[in-house]
Design a protein around this motif. Structure first.
Motif, short mmCIF file in Angstrom:
data_model
loop_
_atom_site.label_atom_id
_atom_site.label_comp_id
_atom_site.label_asym_id
_atom_site.label_seq_id
_atom_site.Cartn_x
_atom_site.Cartn_y
_atom_site.Cartn_z
N ASP A 172 -14.45 -4.72 4.58
CA ASP A 172 -13.92 -3.36 4.53
C ASP A 172 -14.14 -2.76 3.16
OD1 ASP A 172 -12.55 -3.41 7.19
OD2 ASP A 172 -11.34 -4.96 6.23
N THR A 184 -11.20 5.73 8.47
CA THR A 184 -12.51 5.13 8.71
C THR A 184 -13.59 5.97 8.07
OG1 THR A 184 -11.73 4.24 10.82
CG2 THR A 184 -14.11 4.32 10.50
N THR A 185 -14.64 5.31 7.58
CA THR A 185 -15.76 6.02 6.97
C THR A 185 -17.06 5.31 7.34
OG1 THR A 185 -16.60 6.97 4.90
CG2 THR A 185 -15.72 4.73 4.80
N THR A 186 -18.16 5.78 6.80
CA THR A 186 -19.46 5.16 7.02
C THR A 186 -20.06 4.79 5.67
OG1 THR A 186 -20.69 7.25 6.89
CG2 THR A 186 -19.83 6.58 9.07
N LEU A 187 -21.05 3.91 5.69
CA LEU A 187 -21.71 3.55 4.44
C LEU A 187 -22.39 4.76 3.81
CD1 LEU A 187 -23.32 0.07 5.25
CD2 LEU A 187 -21.53 0.55 3.57
N ILE A 258 -15.00 0.56 7.74
CA ILE A 258 -16.36 1.11 7.77
C ILE A 258 -16.89 0.99 9.18
CG2 ILE A 258 -18.70 0.91 6.85
CD1 ILE A 258 -17.48 -0.42 4.38
N ASN A 259 -17.52 2.05 9.67
CA ASN A 259 -18.09 2.07 11.01
C ASN A 259 -19.58 2.42 10.94
OD1 ASN A 259 -18.30 2.02 13.78
ND2 ASN A 259 -17.68 4.16 14.03
N PRO A 260 -20.46 1.50 11.43
CA PRO A 260 -20.15 0.17 11.97
C PRO A 260 -19.73 -0.80 10.86
CG PRO A 260 -22.51 0.49 11.85
CD PRO A 260 -21.91 1.81 11.47
#
Length: 307
Positions: A172, A184-187, A258-260
């Motif tokens: 995470d 939630t966030t993304t790279l 983080i998603n994914p």
């Protein structure tokens, strides 16, 4: 007849290039390695090594014998494993090499279980990054390796090495408690953050710069707990696997999923020649039980934990 101990000394010098490094790998003094090489030269009637600056270089005869030594030692390893399997007793010495998080989160329970269940088994533990651990296993200097293997910077397993998966460890994003990100966030969304990362050369650092090209961390520290203290001080963000997180996070930090989700495989590896050895099987069982224990603890560390 060529002595096996002297063949091991030659093999170690061929692998590590210096008598000092060979002695460290064999857990003996450089003088003892030199004596073994000198006796091996007298046994074979051939010059096997020659000085090369401060190190040693194998002669053509030395390279030839070292190649055979690797095969002979592998065969001996296989024979010892077969004999142990025939007795079906967990005895002898088992040295494990593992990455730092596994040394803290998995090995204490597993080694305690082995000691309780198999008092005739002596164990040892060496901390190393997965590349060093895999090399030590391949060269026969340890018996079992516990490795972290990120798919984006996957390990390459040499011929003769078997491996099985213990499980997946999710990572995470950890941010200061007052950070703009939540939930939630993304790279891609965190590329421009100020990064705290593992030291250059560590697999976690390799992974970060691979998945976020162009990122140049400002802080390079090996311990995840130290990374957490830097985050709590508001100095940056980091991606930390759940297996590596303490049961209670320090004040001043918050978890953002983080998603994914990034994740790494945790793997057990051993030499195929030693696969039949009961101690290898017992260690695998103990590590699987330890993984279950650690997984239960990780399940309680929810992504929505309070700051």
């Amino acid at each position: 007849m060529i002595d096996l101990g002297r063949l091991r000394a030659l093999h170690a010098v061929a692998s590590y290039k210096t008598v000092l490094a060979a002695g460290e790998a064999l857990h003996c003094t450089p003088s003892a390695v030199s004596q073994q090489l000198a006796k091996l030269e007298r046994e074979t009637g051939a010059t096997l090594v020659e000085k090369d600056g401060r190190g040693l270089r194998l002669t053509e005869a030395g390279r030839l014998l070292a190649q055979h030594a690797e095969r002979v030692l592998a065969t001996v390893d296989e024979a010892e494993a077969a004999l142990a399997a025939h007795r079906d007793t967990v005895v002898g010495r088992l040295t494990v090499v593992a990455f730092a998080t596994a040394c803290r989160a998995l090995l204490p329970w597993a080694l305690h279980r082995l000691a309780a269940d198999h008092p005739q088994l002596s164990t040892g533990l060496i901390e190393a990054n997965p590349h060093e651990g895999l090399e030590a296993l391949h060269r026969g200097h340890v018996d079992l390796a516990v490795l972290d293997d990120w798919p984006e910077v996957a390990l390459r397993y040499p011929p003769g090495i078997a491996h099985v998966e213990l499980g997946w460890d999710v990572a995470d994003l950890i941010v200061p408690s007052g950070h703009r990100l939540a939930g939630t966030t993304t790279l891609a969304a965190v590329r421009d953050e100020r990064w705290i990362a593992a030291k250059a050369g560590d697999v976690c650092h390799e992974w970060l710069v691979r998945v976020l090209p162009g990122v140049q961390p400002d802080f390079h520290v090996g311990e995840f707990e130290t990374q957490l203290t830097l985050i709590a001080a508001g100095l940056g963000v980091a991606i930390i696997p759940r297996l590596a997180r303490p049961a209670v996070l320090p004040d001043g930090v918050r978890i953002v999923a983080i998603n994914p989700a990034p994740r790494r495989r945790v793997v057990i590896a051993w030499r195929e020649a030693a696969a039949a050895r009961p101690a290898i099987r017992a260690a695998e069982r103990a590590l699987r039980e330890s993984w279950v224990q650690a997984s239960a603890a990780r399940a309680s560390r929810t992504v929505n934990a309070p700051a």
